[in-house]
Each structure stands twice: as structure tokens, then as C-alpha cells.
Design an enzyme around this catalytic site. Structure first.
Site, PDB file in Angstrom:
ATOM      1  N   LEU A 269     -17.055  -1.007 -28.711  1.00 40.51           N
ATOM      2  CA  LEU A 269     -17.201  -1.719 -27.436  1.00 40.51           C
ATOM      3  C   LEU A 269     -16.355  -2.991 -27.384  1.00 40.51           C
ATOM      4  CD1 LEU A 269     -21.069  -1.452 -26.916  1.00 40.51           C
ATOM      5  CD2 LEU A 269     -19.275  -0.091 -25.826  1.00 40.51           C
TER       6      LEU A 269
ATOM      7  N   LYS B 115      -9.390  -5.373 -43.976  1.00 40.02           N
ATOM      8  CA  LYS B 115      -9.657  -6.813 -43.968  1.00 40.02           C
ATOM      9  C   LYS B 115      -8.969  -7.550 -45.116  1.00 40.02           C
ATOM     10  CE  LYS B 115     -13.974  -6.755 -41.367  1.00 40.02           C
ATOM     11  NZ  LYS B 115     -15.373  -7.231 -41.294  1.00 40.02           N
TER      12      LYS B 115
END
Length: 904
Positions: A748, A798
Site C-alpha cells: 500500500l 536494506k
């Protein structure tokens, strides 16, 4: 050389050979001699001035005669003047017994007359009005005793036309004299280094001396009690760079407590050793100003002291907020009961309130010494009634009054059976309202800040959140404050993706009207301006509740503004009333205070000294004027900068044509100011709206839901951003933002980003990156794209993207992982980690304590690293953190090793 007078205004000097005299005596400066003489007069001391005596040809040498008429003892020789100021009204005679004052005076005067007769008849005494050495002490004593040990005003008007430069010295002495002193024939003093008449009157009034300016002089109503005046805070005297004003107030300050003189170096051109002489030769007390708000402990580290009425929530709120702030909590009442082994009520019944107050003070002073940093301390409600405690409070950097309406307090106390004033029948024995009236000013004087709970508010979790944000703001704590949790990113020159910052000028007369639509109003703003001058009331209690109501519904920084009528506002042009409201804004913890620059320098300097955590916006508003030429505008900017002390400079003009607005923009861009403060520039009116388009820092804006605009020509954020895009002015380039990771199709994040961009009137676009090959190659291509504006990084990249970055924030370096990449102004890439701050805030929200607690981190990816960093930052010990990942125990052990934690 024989000189002949020729007529009324000519002299004839013969031509001849001149012979240097063997000895030339140059008199001392009688003007500067007046200051030590006046010092002795107001302090009751004795001073001798050499090289200025009875044969002086200077008019200013007669100054001692005025002091003699005011009650001082004076003795002169041809080359010296000795003066003794009034002391106590009785003195000891030669035999050790006390003599009556009148007898001492009579004896000294008779002896003086006898010696003057001898001088006239060739006796042994000194001539020319001198006083024999044998009567020195008697005459000095007589002068001191003549007016019952006090300085008195000269009964008739004093014509000082012949020594006008000394009227300021006489005014300083007259401030202590009993009666009214009128000084005349000094009108020329308005045109010296400053308007000396106006300055003396205004500064004396600031010290509580009643005085007024006359057509050619001043009238001063002396006050002998000035020596013992109550000093709540130091009074700063502004000499307006005039050395004589400064030295005159140095005389006054030697006898009156709490006087500080600004611009001390203004004496350097005329009497450079004045302060040194005052201290070393005249025993004056000279030193730096120790401001009550100054401390060696930074405000961010200083202990927070909570004061207020019983029942306001000091202990309950204090204990919880201490956990949130990561501080230890101390309740002074609880310490008292532990040490004495008995409840306070029982102690008072067994002993007395006086004994309780004495013991309470001892504990308070002890805790000040031992717990000066890092604590939250709740103080007893009546501690402010002890004078020594009040003096101690004034020296503490962070004292917060928790203020709850007295009706709510009374309702609560009527149910509290643990307090000393509660009798057996279950009714509160004292009148809470009377106690509040007696203590209200004491609480205000003891505290530097005030946190207000709105009347009738019992939503304690929300009150606790409000207090937490309030304390984080005033202690300048980076943790939890709006837009500042990522403190290590603040100084990085990240590309301007937003297009400047804005603040909304709220024009509602009552905050309750704004609350239902608050979230829509504040969207896109970095701060909110509260226009206090437009509110329904200017009473302090009303202002406190309005700000408390705002803080409940919005966490953005407050720009506290009180605009006067002369500066396009509604508040009266009353300096004292205005600055009282400015000080209230600082006291209520407002982040910015807008200060109009045209008021007196003394008032402005005082406010800036006492700004504490608040930032001062120094503003100039030209109502009905374009601000003048470029040179005039440059001068206005420099005045507003206050030598680098102003945090923000704001200049507002009225534009009558487009050139007026462009000129303002041009000057603001090119003027160099001390301290390089950010600038806010506005040209009011329709043709001046272009200036709002050019302004980058905190541009004032309006909103369609507002009842009206705060100033002519004000625009909304949408209107400004549309104009910038149309004119290609300050508009950020359209950028592509990416959500990078694996299996991100259902994320989202793009929806959230694009909704925010639309809300902020930005053209940027966020979308999911296609990383099917799960390699860095596709990520490298995205990073090199000319439209790349930044990215969020998810697992498993990351840590892998770190080699592609030019720089990282300190937190990202410590964690060893990034989840956000931004583009710097030079085009290089900057990595940061926001995961850890989310964890940290969650720990705060749960109000956990790290003391002797264990924590288990499940996982071994970059998010797990951020969790470890957050736990350590929150106060957990390394050995109490366990990293656990059953799917990849080796990677978990690696993470644990990185943070020196345990693995399982």
C-alpha cells in the site's frame, strides 16, 4: 604674558617671547569627579577626589554643593573635595555615649563658623571657605545627620544650565532622596549622544521611580525605599550608548539591588577605566549578569520540576511522563514520608505546619544539589510559600507549573482523605479558592513554564500525551517531537522535493471553531500561526485554554503572534501589555514568537534574553508603505536581525505596483545578515502576491475553510504551488519515487505516498519497482535515472544498497541497514533508517521502562537490526537483548555480535 580685554568680546595678546612656567597645574575633570561623589552620597560612604577643589574654575566643581544641600557632608581644600553620604541618624560621641543628632549638627556648624572667622582674621584655619582639619569628622557627621540620616530633595527647582552634563548624576541621587527634585534649564540635553531627558525618565520608571519629563527639565519623586526594593528579576538599563547615562545608573545600581547596565563599553571613549575604578577603588560590586534562566546545565538535560496546587496531577502525570521521557521520577512528598516514617498529615498533626515546611525545604534543597540532571520532580503544593524555596526555584532552568482550574481541583480534593487539611468528617477544612488566590502569583514567579489543563477535562491519557509533547518541546528533546525525530538528518542538504515550508495563519476568534476541521486546515503546513490579536479575549486564562485546546488537536509547532494596530493587527499599541503577552507565549511553550521590531530596545532585548527554547521571529510591517528604497529595506533587515540574535527575520511591506514586490524579493536575496537567519518576505496586496510565490521559508498561507484572511493578498498552499509551477519559480521538479523490494505488488506504500503528494499539492509520483531478477542491477539503473527522487528499501536490499550510497545518517551507519534513500542537492545519494524511530516511539507509547527488562528480537534482517538499535537507544542493556531467528540462526548470531547482544 599680559592679556588686555578690548571691548566685550575681544582680547589683545602682545607679541613677545614666551617662557615656559616651571609648574603647570592641570585640574582634574570635575564632570567625572561627580560619579564617585554621588556614589558616596547614595551609599553612605566617604570619598576624597583629588585635583578638584574649592579653587577649581570648572562649573561642574559646584556639584558637591548640591549634594551638600541634599544632606551630605562636604569638606574642600583648594585641590581636593571630600564628601560623606548620610548614614544612620544617631552617632557616638567622643566619650562613647550617644549624642543627639541636633547637638552634633549644631556643634559642627558652630565650629565651622568659628574657623571661617579665623580665616578672615588671619587665624590658623584654612582660607577660602575651607574647613579646618580638626572638624572633618564632626562636619561629615553633621551632614549625614542633618536630614535624619536620609538624602532629601533640594526644596526649590535646581537650575543646572551651567553644569547640564551632570543632571543625570543628580537624577540618580535624587531617586533615593525624600521629596521631589525638579531639575531645569537642561533642554539642550535632548540633543546629545541621545535624548538624555527621555532616556533618564524612561529608565528610572523601569526601576519604579516616579518621574516625568518637563519642557526643559525633569521632575523626580524620590523613594528612599529604593534601596530595599523587591527584586523579582533583574532590571536592565539601556543607556542608549551614552557614557554619562551608563555611569549615572552605575551610581544608582550601587545602592539599589537588581540593576544591570547594558552596553557597558559605551564608557570606553571617555572613561575607559570606569568599571575597574568603581570595583577596585570605590568598592563597588561589578560583575556579569547572572540571568535566572542561565545555567551550566543544558535545558535538554536539566531536571524538570513540577509545581502547582494539590490535585492538579503533578505526581500522577509526572510519574508517567518520566517513563516516556526515559527519566527517573521523584516525589518530594513521598521522600518526606519515607524519611520521617509517617504520612504528612500525621506529621503536621504531631508537630506543626511550620516544622513540616522547614523539613520540606531541607529535602528540596538537597534534591537540587543531588538530582540536577535527568529527573522529573513533583514538588509539594505549598513549597512556594517558603521564601528560600522561591529563591531556589528562580535559579532552576526548567520549572513547570501544572495549572488545572481551581473548581476541578476543589472537586478532586473533596474526595482526598490523605492530606493534612482534611478533617475527620470528610470535608476539606480549607477554602481551596482562597489558597489558590494566595498562591497564584507565587506559582507564576517560581516557574518558567506553564502547562494548562482545560477546565473540565478529565481525559487523562490525552492530557498525559499533551504534557509529554509539551515537555519534549521545552526541553528541546529530539525524541517524539513533530518532524524532528530524525535529528541526524536535519543538517543534510536533501533536495527540495516539497518546495519550501508554510505556516497557516488561523483567524478563528475561538479555537473551538477550528477543531472540527483542524486536520483539513493544517495539511501541508510546517507550523501554525495563532493570531492572538484576533481572538475573542486577550485575558491570560483565555489564551492558556486556547493554546491547550489547539495542542490537543494538532502537534505542529506554534507561531505565536500578537499583531498591534500599527502593524496591521487588532491589539492596542501598548508596549507593556504587548510584551506581557509575548512573555506569556514563551511561558506556554510556543516554538516561535513573532516580535515586532519597532518597540523599545530594552523591551526587545529583555524578551530575547528570556526566550528560553522559543525562537524569535523579529518582524517589521509597513502598513501603507512599500518600505522605501533598497537601502532602506536593507537597513530594516539588519535592524530585525538584532546583531544575529533573531532566529528568523520577517519583513512585510505594502505593494502598490509589481516593482515594489520585486524590489523586496531582490533585497532579501542579496542582503547579508549576521547569523544568516532565514527570512520571511511578504508584500501585501494583490500586486504583491508574487512575493509569496518567491518566499521559501514559512510562507504564511490561508485556507478556503478559514473565516477570513490574516493579511491582504494572502494565498493558499494550492494557489502558491500552482503559481510556482506555471512560472517555474521555486517549483520542485517532478520526481519518481520507488518502493523497492521483493513481492511488493500488494504493498500500500505507493497509495500512501501518492495521496500525500496530492494532499501537499506536489506532482511527484510513487510506484513499485520491478525487481524480478532480485539483483542490484535494476536498482542501480533506477538510482541513475534523471527523474529519480528517492526510494523506500525493503527486504532483502536494506544492507545490499549501502555500497551505492555516498553518505548515510549516523543511525543508519550504526544499524548497518537503510530503508530510505534520498537525493542530495549535488545529485549524490543519501541513506537513512526510519525503522528504529518507529520502534522507539512504540516503546514510548507503551510507557515501558528498560530497567532490568529482557527483550527478544525475532528475525535477522535489516528490520531486526533497527529493533536492536531502538532498544539500546531506549535504555536496554546489551546483555538483556536476545536476537532469535530459527530460520537463519547464523545471521541472527551476526546481528547479535554487531550490537554486542545475545543470540539464541
Amino acid at each position: 604674558v599680559r592679556v588686555r580685554r578690548v571691548g566685550s568680546n575681544q582680547f589683545a595678546v602682545p607679541q613677545q617671547a614666551y617662557v615656559n612656567p616651571k609648574l603647570v597645574v592641570v585640574e582634574g575633570d570635575a564632570t567625572f569627579a561627580s560619579y564617585p561623589l554621588a556614589l558616596a552620597a547614595v551609599t553612605g560612604g566617604t570619598v576624597t577626589v583629588d585635583n578638584v577643589g574649592s579653587r577649581s574654575m570648572q562649573a561642574d566643581a559646584r556639584f558637591c554643593k548640591l549634594l551638600e544641600r541634599m544632606g551630605c557632608g562636604v569638606r574642600q581644600t583648594e585641590t581636593t573635595t571630600t564628601l560623606s553620604g548620610p548614614r544612620i541618624p544617631v552617632v557616638a560621641g567622643a566619650d562613647g555615649e550617644v549624642e543627639a543628632v541636633d547637638e552634633v549638627v549644631e556643634e559642627a556648624v558652630e565650629e565651622q563658623e568659628e574657623q571661617e572667622g579665623n580665616a578672615r582674621t588671619g587665624g590658623d584655619g584654612e582660607t577660602d571657605g575651607g574647613v579646618p582639619n580638626g572638624s572633618d569628622e564632626k562636619l561629615a557627621t553633621a551632614g549625614r545627620a542633618h536630614h535624619n540620616g536620609q538624602l532629601v530633595a533640594v526644596p526649590e527647582a535646581v537650575d543646572m544650565g551651567g553644569m547640564a552634563d551632570l543632571f543625570m548624576t543628580l537624577a540618580a541621587v535624587a531617586a533615593f532622596a525624600r521629596g521631589t527634585t525638579v531639575i531645569t534649564n537642561i533642554g539642550n540635553q535632548r540633543y546629545k549622544d541621545c535624548n538624555r531627558l527621555e532616556v533618564m525618565v524612561s529608565q528610572l520608571r523601569g526601576l519604579g521611580v516616579a518621574c516625568e519629563e518637563l519642557k526643559d527639565g525633569v521632575r523626580i519623586q524620590g523613594n528612599p525605599k529604593l534601596r530595599n526594593r523587591a527584586v523579582r528579576e533583574t532590571t536592565f538599563v539601556d543607556p542608549h550608548e551614552d557614557s554619562r547615562v551608563a555611569m549615572s545608573f552605575a551610581v544608582l545600581g550601587s545602592a539599589a539591588p537588581g540593576v544591570a547596565i547594558e552596553s557597558k563599553r559605551c564608557v570606553d571613549a571617555f572613561y575607559p577605566s570606569f568599571w575597574k575604578d568603581l570595583e577596585l577603588r570605590l568598592n563597588g560590586k561589578v560583575g556579569p549578569v547572572l540571568d535566572p534562566v542561565s545555567t551550566h546545565i543544558p535545558q535538554s538535560e536539566a531536571t524538570i520540576w513540577l509545581v502547582g496546587m494539590r490535585g492538579v496531577g503533578k505526581s500522577t502525570l509526572g510519574r508517567q511522563v518520566a517513563k516516556t521521557l526515559g527519566r527517573a521520577f521523584i516525589d518530594l512528598d513521598q521522600i518526606f514520608e519515607i524519611r520521617h516514617g509517617v504520612k504528612i498529615r500525621a506529621f503536621v498533626q504531631r508537630h506543626s505546619f511550620r516544622a513540616f515546611r522547614a523539613r520540606e525545604l531541607e529535602i528540596f534543597l538537597e534534591v537540587i544539589k543531588t538530582h540536577a540532571r535527568g529527573f522529573v520532580v513533583a514538588c509539594g503544593a505549598g513549597l512556594v510559600e517558603t521564601s528560600m524555596a522561591m529563591e531556589a526555584f528562580k535559579r532552576l532552568p526548567v520549572v513547570v507549573q501544572v495549572n488545572r482550574h481551581i473548581d476541578d481541583v476543589a472537586a478532586y480534593l473533596s474526595k482526598d482523605s490523605t492530606r493534612p487539611a482534611l478533617l475527620k468528617d470528610g470535608k476539606y477544612a480549607w477554602d481551596c479558592h482562597a489558597i489558590w488566590r494566595a498562591r497564584k502569583e507565587l506559582y507564576r514567579a517560581a516557574s518558567s513554564y506553564e502547562f494548562t489543563i482545560v477546565r473540565g477535562d478529565t481525559a487523562w491519557p490525552a492530557i498525559l500525551d499533551d504534557l509529554t509533547r509539551f515537555l519534549q518541546t521545552i526541553t528541546m528533546s529530539p525524541v517524539g517531537r513533530a518532524s524532528s525525530s530524525e535529528q541526524d538528518v536535519a543538517d543534510e542538504a536533501v533536495a527540495k522535493l516539497v518546495g519550501g515550508t508554510f505556516f497557516l495563519s488561523l483567524t478563528f476568534p475561538h479555537m473551538s471553531e477550528a477543531v472540527p476541521i483542524m486536520q483539513d486546515l493544517v495539511a501541508g503546513n510546517s507550523a501554525i500561526e495563532l493570531r492572538v490579536d484576533l481572538w475573542r479575549s486577550w485575558e491570560p486564562e483565555f489564551i492558556k485554554e486556547q493554546i491547550a485546546t489547539f495542542r490537543r488537536h494538532c502537534c505542529l509547532p506554534i507561531v505565536y503572534t500578537v499583531r498591534t494596530e500599527g502593524q496591521c493587527g487588532k491589539f492596542p499599541d501598548d508596549e507593556k501589555a504587548l510584551f506581557r503577552l509575548y512573555e506569556l507565549g514563551i511561558r506556554l511553550g510556543c516554538e516561535y514568537v513573532d516580535m515586532e521590531h519597532h518597540w523599545s530596545r530594552a523591551a526587545r532585548n529583555k524578551l530575547m534574553r528570556h526566550r528560553r527554547h522559543s525562537k524569535i521571529i523579529a518582524s517589521a510591517h509597513f502598513k501603507g508603505s512599500n518600505g522605501g528604497t533598497e537601502m532602506d529595506l536593507e537597513n530594516t533587515f539588519r535592524l530585525c536581525a538584532h546583531g544575529g540574535r533573531a532566529d528568523v527575520v520577517k519583513v512585510v511591506t505594502t505593494a502598490f505596483c509589481l516593482e515594489d514586490a520585486i524590489r523586496l524579493v531582490h533585497v532579501a536575496k542579496n542582503v547579508v545578515l549576521p547569523g544568516n537567519p532565514p527570512k520571511i518576505i511578504l508584500a501585501m496586496g494583490a500586486v504583491g502576491q508574487i512575493s509569496r510565490v518567491f518566499n521559501e521559508f514559512l510562507t504564511p498561507v490561508t485556507h478556503a475553510l478559514m473565516p477570513g484572511i490574516a493579511a491582504p493578498g494572502q494565498l493558499s498552499i494550492a494557489e502558491i504551488m500552482t503559481s510556482r509551477r506555471m512560472l517555474s519559480i521555486r517549483a520542485p521538479l517532478k520526481r519518481q519515487m520507488y518502493v523497492i523490494g521483493q513481492e511488493m505488488k500488494m504493498s500500500l506504500a505507493p497509495l500512501l505516498f501518492n495521496t500525500a503528494f496530492k494532499y501537499l499539492h506536489l506532482d511527484h509520483e510513487a510506484k513499485i519497482s520491478d525487481t524480478k531478477d532480485a539483483s542490484l542491477d535494476s536498482i542501480v539503473k533506477l538510482f541513475k535515472s534523471p527523474t529519480f527522487g528517492g526510494a523506500t528499501i525493503s527486504t532483502p536490499f536494506k544492507s545490499e544498497v549501502i555500497p551505492l550510497l555516498s553518505r548515510m545518517s549516523s543511525s543508519a551507519k550504526a544499524i548497518g541497514a537503510v530503508n530510505a534513500v534520498a537525493v542530495l542537492e549535488d545529485g549524490s545519494l543519501y541513506g537513512h533508517n526510519t525503522d528504529w524511530s518507529a520502534f522507539y516511539k512504540k516503546l514510548q507509547a507503551e510507557r515501558l521502562t528498560a530497567h532490568d527488562r529482557n527483550a527478544v528480537v525475532v528475525g535477522s534482517c535489516g528490520t531486526a537490526r533497527a529493533a536492536c538499535y531502538a532498544l539500546l537507544s531506549f535504555g536496554y542493556q546489551h546483555e538483556n537483548i536476545i536476537v532469535f531467528d530459527p530460520t537463519n540462526p547464523k545471521k541472527a548470531a551476526k546481528v547479535a555480535k554487531h550490537f554486542k547482544c545475545q543470540s539464541s
